[in-house]
Design an enzyme around this catalytic site. Structure first.
Site, PDB file in Angstrom:
ATOM      1  N   GLU A  22      19.707 -37.169   2.452  1.00  0.00           N
ATOM      2  CA  GLU A  22      18.343 -36.780   2.813  1.00  0.00           C
ATOM      3  C   GLU A  22      18.023 -37.056   4.284  1.00  0.00           C
ATOM      4  OE1 GLU A  22      15.551 -37.714  -0.729  1.00  0.00           O
ATOM      5  OE2 GLU A  22      17.188 -39.142  -0.886  1.00  0.00           O
ATOM      6  N   SER A 191      16.336 -36.310  -3.963  1.00  0.00           N
ATOM      7  CA  SER A 191      16.231 -34.894  -3.594  1.00  0.00           C
ATOM      8  C   SER A 191      17.125 -33.992  -4.428  1.00  0.00           C
ATOM      9  CB  SER A 191      16.542 -34.695  -2.100  1.00  0.00           C
ATOM     10  OG  SER A 191      15.482 -35.184  -1.328  1.00  0.00           O
ATOM     11  N   SER A 329       6.016 -31.041   1.091  1.00  0.00           N
ATOM     12  CA  SER A 329       6.008 -32.225   0.230  1.00  0.00           C
ATOM     13  C   SER A 329       4.674 -32.369  -0.492  1.00  0.00           C
ATOM     14  CB  SER A 329       6.294 -33.487   1.051  1.00  0.00           C
ATOM     15  OG  SER A 329       7.593 -33.454   1.590  1.00  0.00           O
TER      16      SER A 329
END
Length: 383
Positions: A22, A191, A329
């Site tokens: 990530e 993720s 997000s």
């Protein structure tokens, strides 16, 4: 006057990057946080943690922020540091004086697993987010589920596969416990990296092989029929508050919200923020979120992901202690929908970090020197 204003500003150390899958996601989050921070209130020093675990200086991190190649900048910076120094990887942190509070936004390994939190504790500095234990527990999906189950918080059935029991946990054995369709996940990863859905033996073996690339502990979970993915944002310390709920819709061909449709090509993904759910379901999800936050001992912030079945039964899926702050997000989006702007959210997180540090700083530790066990030799030490 300007010097007085500068002295009154909080000096924030913004850490991002890391050696996990990530890394680039973290860089995007850091950029957004930096841009949203009220520069009349904060002085910000940037610290990019490279993929090989080397902290770049503020000046070098700014260069990367401004578009220079990270590998080139990192190579130049590492050449300046004595590699024989055991503190070489974090030496550049010492170059920023008088940091008031650290804001880590290192997703995944090193950032969410308690590692960086332990460093901040050694440095005796406030930091945004949960402490060492809560971070480490929440990052490990198996440990998280153990805590949830012990506290009566609904989560999916699962088994753990390790190198030690891998041969015994064949597809037939797993199928008997969890059903034909299963999800395979590295226990310590984020993720959606290394996650696969399997509906037959070959898919199971292939998914397991890939998951073991990222962790030596792999979860195999049951599949929830009629799956809907719902998320909630939590903010606070002892008295946390919950945001409105959001939902993620992914293209049917993608099966689930994977790394590709999160960060590579999100064109087919839609978000409902806030999402309209039956009142009883929304209340149950919110209650479960606050219970999960308390059970894990979380502080500052967390995003909690749920799997909701076709008959509206919610299951806690995953807990993210340093959720993304990228353009798509949901953590900041959900707070925006709940009446807290991006900039105000940053302010609150920093205030919460300082408040928790001050609370912990009041604790005392007693010890008796080994050469004298008399009561008079008991000392009280404060951190």
């Amino acid at each position: 006057m300007s010097d007085i204003m500068e002295k009154n500003k909080l000096h924030v150390g913004l850490l991002f990057g890391g050696n996990s899958s990530e890394h680039d996601v973290s860089k995007r989050s850091a950029r957004n946080i930096y841009d949203a921070m009220d520069k009349t209130r904060y002085t910000v020093s940037l610290f990019l943690l490279t993929r090989d675990g080397f902290v770049l200086s503020d000046a070098a991190s700014q260069r990367v922020f401004n578009g220079e190649d990270e590998a080139t900048v990192a190579a130049e910076e590492q050449a300046k540091i004595d590699s024989a120094n055991p503190l070489a990887p974090i030496w550049n942190l010492s170059q920023a004086k008088d940091i008031d509070v650290f804001f880590p936004i290192i997703h995944g390994n090193l950032g969410e697993d308690g590692t960086i939190q332990g460093l901040f504790r050694l440095l005796k500095k406030p930091y945004v987010g949960s402490d060492v234990l809560a971070s480490a527990t929440s990052f490990d999906k198996d440990r998280t589920k153990q805590v949830l189950t012990a506290n009566g918080i609904r989560n999916t059935k699962y088994v753990v596969v390790t190198p030690a029991n891998r041969d015994a946990m064949d597809y037939a054995t797993v199928q008997a416990k969890l059903g034909t369709d299963v999800f395979i996940k590295p226990a310590n990863q984020g993720s959606s990296v290394g996650i696969h859905k399997a509906s037959n033996e070959q898919e199971y073996l292939d998914g397991l092989a890939d998951a073991f690339r990222y962790d030596y502990k792999v979860l195999v979970e049951e599949t929830i029929a009629g799956l809907q993915e719902v998320e909630i944002s939590i903010l606070g310390n002892e008295k946390p508050q919950a945001s409105k709920l959001g939902a993620i819709r992914v293209p049917e061909k993608d099966v689930f919200y994977d790394y590709n449709n999160k960060f590579v090509d999100a064109s087919g993904v839609t978000f409902e923020v806030p999402v309209q759910l039956p009142a009883a379901l929304a209340k149950e999800i919110t209650t479960m979120g606050l219970q999960t936050y308390a059970a894990l001992g979380l502080k500052g912030m967390a995003r909690i992901d749920y799997l909701v079945s076709k008959d509206n039964v919610p299951y806690v899926g995953e807990v993210n202690t340093l959720p993304g702050f990228t353009n798509i997000s949901l953590y900041p989006q959900l707070w925006e929908a709940s009446g807290i702007s991006y900039t105000d959210l940053i302010d609150r997180l920093i205030d919460l970090a300082i408040a928790e540090f001050n609370r912990e700083d009041k604790l005392a530790y007693d010890f008796v020197p080994l050469d004298d066990h008399s009561a008079a030799s008991t000392y009280q030490l404060k951190k």
